[in-house]
Design an enzyme around this catalytic site. Structure first.
Site, PDB file in Angstrom:
ATOM      1  N   HIS A 418     -36.750  28.967  -6.623  1.00  0.00           N
ATOM      2  CA  HIS A 418     -37.386  27.895  -7.391  1.00  0.00           C
ATOM      3  C   HIS A 418     -36.364  27.022  -8.132  1.00  0.00           C
ATOM      4  O   HIS A 418     -36.728  26.013  -8.724  1.00  0.00           O
ATOM      5  CB  HIS A 418     -38.393  28.485  -8.386  1.00  0.00           C
ATOM      6  CG  HIS A 418     -39.578  27.596  -8.629  1.00  0.00           C
ATOM      7  ND1 HIS A 418     -39.640  26.292  -8.174  1.00  0.00           N
ATOM      8  CD2 HIS A 418     -40.754  27.814  -9.282  1.00  0.00           C
ATOM      9  CE1 HIS A 418     -40.794  25.753  -8.532  1.00  0.00           C
ATOM     10  NE2 HIS A 418     -41.486  26.659  -9.204  1.00  0.00           N
ATOM     11  N   ASP A 422     -39.186  23.208  -4.775  1.00  0.00           N
ATOM     12  CA  ASP A 422     -40.411  23.116  -5.576  1.00  0.00           C
ATOM     13  C   ASP A 422     -41.612  23.577  -4.753  1.00  0.00           C
ATOM     14  O   ASP A 422     -41.550  23.688  -3.525  1.00  0.00           O
ATOM     15  CB  ASP A 422     -40.608  21.689  -6.112  1.00  0.00           C
ATOM     16  CG  ASP A 422     -40.503  20.659  -5.001  1.00  0.00           C
ATOM     17  OD1 ASP A 422     -41.203  20.836  -3.985  1.00  0.00           O
ATOM     18  OD2 ASP A 422     -39.710  19.716  -5.130  1.00  0.00           O
TER      19      ASP A 422
END
Ligand code: COA
Length: 448
Positions: A418, A422
């Site tokens: 992450h 995204d």
């Protein structure tokens, strides 16, 4: 007089044959300092020739066959199977047959008498190619692999070659052996839908070696692939994982595979769903290259990898390993299947080499071949994404007209780094992967 001469000759021979060569385990590379001894192909007292296999060792990255550099007699094995052998420390002592090893013009007197140190090792695949099972068969029958002509690919010695060799020695007649070496598929797992007539549920088979029940706690050192797992997973802990799951309707693909499976089989390749999962992922990665990337340690640079070397989590008797199929972006589904067969065949006998186990850029774990629906896969650094496929199940779903139909569904669980990926990117990639699998003919449009 004749008797004295004979005695002198004998003394001369025994003095020459008394040289003990101490083999040390030399540097295997890649910073490996220790290995696990997996199998001995010789025992103390055995006669060995140059290039005969001595033992099989396992690092956290690969399997390596150690071969003899000398003709002689094995005098000492320094380790038992499963012991940890250290690089730079003695592995075996060999009493050399100096008469064979020393060239006639060499001055024998000048050869160091004892404790010479020699190492010689061979990464699997270079010399006397044979699986551990074949090596064991040869050893049990006192056959030197160097004397057997291999009929397999690249001169690989097959079980048939050993049996033929034995038959020649014993005069036994064997059935004709096939011309081509066909890599045997690993034992099939039964995935058929349980019939209503089946009464007794079967206990799921496990690969894990059970520890004999002794009533006491058992502590043992972590070895081989388990050690590698500790390293990789500890590094993975630093990555903030983003999880994303979906389901894929495989009904069309299930039918398509049924059609293609016998075709592939007629060409010597076993076709599971995995090659389709891998190709669909590669086609998706072409659109979303950030998922086939790596992040440097200081999180300053992203490297977009040109090759789609997709790792496959593989459950083996040695533990979890993740070999990768290289350059999937330029391979056909059939080629991917053939390569997967090769990796599975080597993986099941603990024979995968460093090349197969390194250089992965993305990973898929088909945990569903064992069971389960959703998972929480852990990224293999320096990769940035991984997917876990669940079990294929026939379940009721609504079709486009609102009718309940029988659908073949698998679940997919993605994890992405992450820090650079995204949720929207992960979701779009997953949608594309799903689209290719739900409409497998659409893959044809994008195949190279
Ligand atoms: N659901 C139902 N059936 C499945 C399936 C799934 N998700 N995946 C595979 N199958 C079927 C195959 O199609 C094949 O059926 P067939 O005999 O009709 O052809 C059968 O199960 C055996 O397949 P398998 O030998 O497992 O091949 P594969 O290419 O599907 O998978 C591996 C190869 C290496 C991924 C698999 O053997 C394996 O090791 N899976 C475990 C991965 C793991 O441990 N993950 C956890 C990591 S932490």
């Amino acid at each position: 007089m004749l008797l004295i001469e004979k005695q002198i000759t004998l003394l001369y021979f025994s003095a020459l044959n008394g040289q003990i060569v101490q083999f040390k385990l030399s540097d295997i590379g890649e910073g490996i300092t220790e290995v696990t001894v997996k199998d001995w192909y010789v025992k103390e007292g055995d006669t060995v020739s140059q290039f005969d296999s001595i033992c099989e060792v396992q690092s956290d990255k690969a399997s390596v066959t150690i071969t003899s550099r000398y003709d002689g007699i094995v005098r000492k094995l320094y380790y038992n199977v499963d012991d940890i052998a250290l690089v730079g420390k003695p592995l075996v002592d060999i009493e050399t047959d100096v008469l064979k090893d020393v060239a006639p013009e060499e001055d024998i007197v000048e050869t160091p008498a004892i404790s010479q140190e020699h190492t010689h090792q061979e990464i699997k695949g270079h010399k006397t190619l044979a699986t551990p099972a074949v090596r064991r068969l040869a050893m049990e029958n006192n056959i030197k692999l160097s004397e057997v002509v291999g009929s397999g690919r690249d001169g690989r010695i097959l079980k048939e070659d050993i049996l033929n060799f034995l038959a020649k020695q014993t005069g036994a007649i064997l059935p004709p052996s096939p011309q081509m070496e066909i890599i045997p598929p690993p034992p099939k797992k039964d995935i058929s839908t349980p019939s209503l007539k089946e009464k007794a549920p079967t206990i799921p088979v496990t690969f894990t070696k059970p520890i004999a029940f002794s009533g006491k706690d058992v502590t043992e050192p972590l070895k081989g692939f388990h050690k590698a797992m500790v390293k990789t997973m500890t590094a993975a802990l630093k990555i903030p994982h983003f999880g994303y799951c979906d389901e894929v309707d495989m009904t069309t693909l299930v039918r398509l595979r049924e059609d293609l499976k016998p075709v592939a089989e007629s060409r010597g390749v076993r076709l599971s769903f995995m090659p389709f999962f891998l190709k669909a992922a590669s086609l998706g990665l072409l659109q979303y290259p950030i998922l086939n990337a790596s992040l440097d340690e200081n999180c300053q640079n992203i490297t977009y990898k040109a090759a789609h070397n997709i790792g496959i989590a593989m459950d083996t008797q040695q533990g979890l390993i993740v070999p990768n199929v290289k350059n999937i972006q330029v391979r056909s589904i059939f080629e991917i299947a053939a390569e997967l067969n090769r990796l599975q065949s080597l993986g099941s006998t603990g024979q995968l080499g460093a090349t197969d186990l390194t250089g992965g850029t993305f990973t898929l774990s088909n945990i569903g071949s064992i069971g389960g629906t959703y998972a929480k896969p852990v990224i293999m650094p320096p990769e940035v994404a991984i997917g876990a496929v669940g079990k294929l199940q026939a379940v009721p779903r609504f079709d486009s007209r609102g009718q309940v139909v029988k659908a073949q569904i698998i679940n997919i669980s993605w994890s992405a780094d992450h820090r650079i990926i995204d949720g929207a990117t992960m979701s779009r990639f997953s949608n594309l992967w799903k689209f290719y699998l739900e409409n497998p003919s659409s893959m044809l449009l994008d195949l190279k």
